[in-house]
Write an enzyme that holds these catalytic residues in place. Structure first.
Site, PDB file in Angstrom:
ATOM      1  CE  LYS A 290      -4.298  -2.058   0.978  1.00 29.90           C
ATOM      2  NZ  LYS A 290      -5.333  -2.456   1.889  1.00 29.90           N
TER       3      LYS A 290
ATOM      4  NE  ARG B  87      -7.106  -8.604   0.325  1.00 33.43           N
ATOM      5  CZ  ARG B  87      -6.663  -7.838  -0.668  1.00 33.43           C
ATOM      6  NH1 ARG B  87      -5.698  -6.967  -0.459  1.00 33.43           N
ATOM      7  NH2 ARG B  87      -7.179  -7.946  -1.881  1.00 33.43           N
TER       8      ARG B  87
HETATM    9  N1  PMM Z   1      -7.283  -4.078   0.250  1.00 31.92           N
HETATM   10  C1  PMM Z   1      -7.532  -4.154  -1.062  1.00 31.92           C
HETATM   11  C2  PMM Z   1      -8.572  -4.981  -1.549  1.00 31.92           C
HETATM   12  N2  PMM Z   1      -9.302  -5.735  -0.703  1.00 31.92           N
HETATM   13  N3  PMM Z   1      -9.801  -6.429   1.485  1.00 31.92           N
HETATM   14  C3  PMM Z   1      -9.574  -6.375   2.805  1.00 31.92           C
HETATM   15  N4  PMM Z   1     -10.321  -7.109   3.664  1.00 31.92           N
HETATM   16  N5  PMM Z   1      -8.598  -5.580   3.331  1.00 31.92           N
HETATM   17  C4  PMM Z   1      -7.804  -4.800   2.536  1.00 31.92           C
HETATM   18  O1  PMM Z   1      -6.934  -4.085   3.073  1.00 31.92           O
HETATM   19  C5  PMM Z   1      -8.033  -4.827   1.128  1.00 31.92           C
HETATM   20  C6  PMM Z   1      -9.050  -5.680   0.630  1.00 31.92           C
HETATM   21  C7  PMM Z   1      -6.736  -3.328  -2.019  1.00 31.92           C
HETATM   22  O2  PMM Z   1      -5.479  -3.907  -2.260  1.00 31.92           O
HETATM   23  P1  PMM Z   1      -5.115  -4.790  -3.592  1.00 31.92           P
HETATM   24  O3  PMM Z   1      -5.507  -3.969  -4.802  1.00 31.92           O
HETATM   25  O4  PMM Z   1      -3.644  -5.006  -3.507  1.00 31.92           O
HETATM   26  O5  PMM Z   1      -5.880  -6.058  -3.539  1.00 31.92           O
END
Ligand code: PMM
Length: 280
Positions: free
Chosen positions: A225, A260
């Site tokens: 991020k 995650r």
């Molecule tokens: N961040 C992204 C997408 N989905 N879901 C949860 N539960 N928590 C998060 O921090 C989150 C998410 C965005 O990141 P990406 O584009 O790298 O998937």
């Protein structure tokens, strides 16, 4: 001899004795993090299998980019993206979560074998989502954000950051309970990068125990991020894995139950060493 060990808590059928690693599979052409540059299903299925072999407990499959300013994807397009990938990975026996705000996508994903719903809107985006999850009886991750990915950056203004985010996430949780979702099905996520600016993410990561105090497993999604890039001085998201791993270990130390991440092998290795060193 009496066994005094408490049974370890579980969520989604998984032991929470040690932090779980959730591998990110973005079936999107435009993920901010660079993790989903190639939306070709066979490639992503292989990537998911490799994540599982490397120790991912959950594979999180999403078909809508939620990067700041991203436009919404219609559910039909989202379903067409995620279902083949979910069907293949769930068919292997993997625990798959679907990362979506849309009830129709949740339904299609659960039918294809997904076991967990991960909703960045905390089931507030689609009025049918909470009822669907309650009826399915599946585990759900409720994340905090304000507005939508298109509008959230302008809403990162808080009277009292921690108190406001905890209270808003508690209200989201309470709405889920009122819809009939079981307390034990719920995991909570402060939503790093969602309606939060740089230092706000750091403050919330340091305050993770306040989220744990709500009584549910906590997920931390910090991987690649923007605030990691700011702390590390690394503008390229695809080169932020070392900093992401450092933040993931810090989150684990603060009690995060689920991490995650994009770099599953790196995070799993780092966690193993950290845990071995910390073990008494
Ligand atoms: N961040 C992204 C997408 N989905 N879901 C949860 N539960 N928590 C998060 O921090 C989150 C998410 C965005 O990141 P990406 O584009 O790298 O998937």
């Amino acid at each position: 001899m009496t066994d005094t060990t408490e049974p370890s808590p579980r969520w989604a059928g998984l032991s929470l004795a040690n932090p779980l690693v959730m591998g990110i599979i973005n079936v999107t052409p435009d993920s901010f993090s660079g993790g989903g540059a190639d939306p070709d299903p066979p490639t992503l299925i292989e990537a998911g299998r490799a994540m599982r072999a490397a120790g991912a407990a959950i594979l999180d499959v999403g078909g809508e980019s939620t990067r700041p300013g991203a436009a919404a994807v219609p559910p039909e397009a989202e379903i067409a993206r995620v279902v083949p990938v979910i069907r293949a990975l769930a068919g292997d026996g993997a625990v798959v979560s679907v990362d979506t705000r849309n009830a129709a996508t949740m339904r299609a994903a659960l039918e294809a074998g997904a076991r967990i719903v991960n909703d960045v809107s905390g089931l507030r985006h689609d009025p049918e989502a909470a009822g669907l999850v309650a009826a399915a009886g599946c585990p759900v991750i409720l994340m905090h954000m304000r507005g939508t990915p298109a509008t959230m950056n302008a809403q990162a203004v808080y009277a009292d950051l921690l108190a406001d985010v905890v209270a808003e996430l508690a209200a989201t949780r309470d709405a889920a309970l009122e819809a009939g979702i079981a307390p034990a099905a719920i995991a909570l996520d402060p939503g790093f990068g969602f309606a939060k600016q740089g230092a706000q993410n750091v403050a919330l990561l340091r305050a993770l125990p306040a989220f744990r105090a709500l009584g549910h497993p906590v997920l931390a999604g910090v991987s690649r991020k923007r605030f990691i890039g700011e702390l590390a001085g690394e503008p390229d998201p695809a080169r932020r894995d070392p900093g992401s791993i450092a933040a993931a270990l810090f989150a684990a130390g603060q009690g995060a139950a689920i991490l995650r991440v994009h770099d599953v092998p790196g995070t799993v290795q780092a966690l193993r060493v950290w845990q071995a060193l910390a073990a008494s």
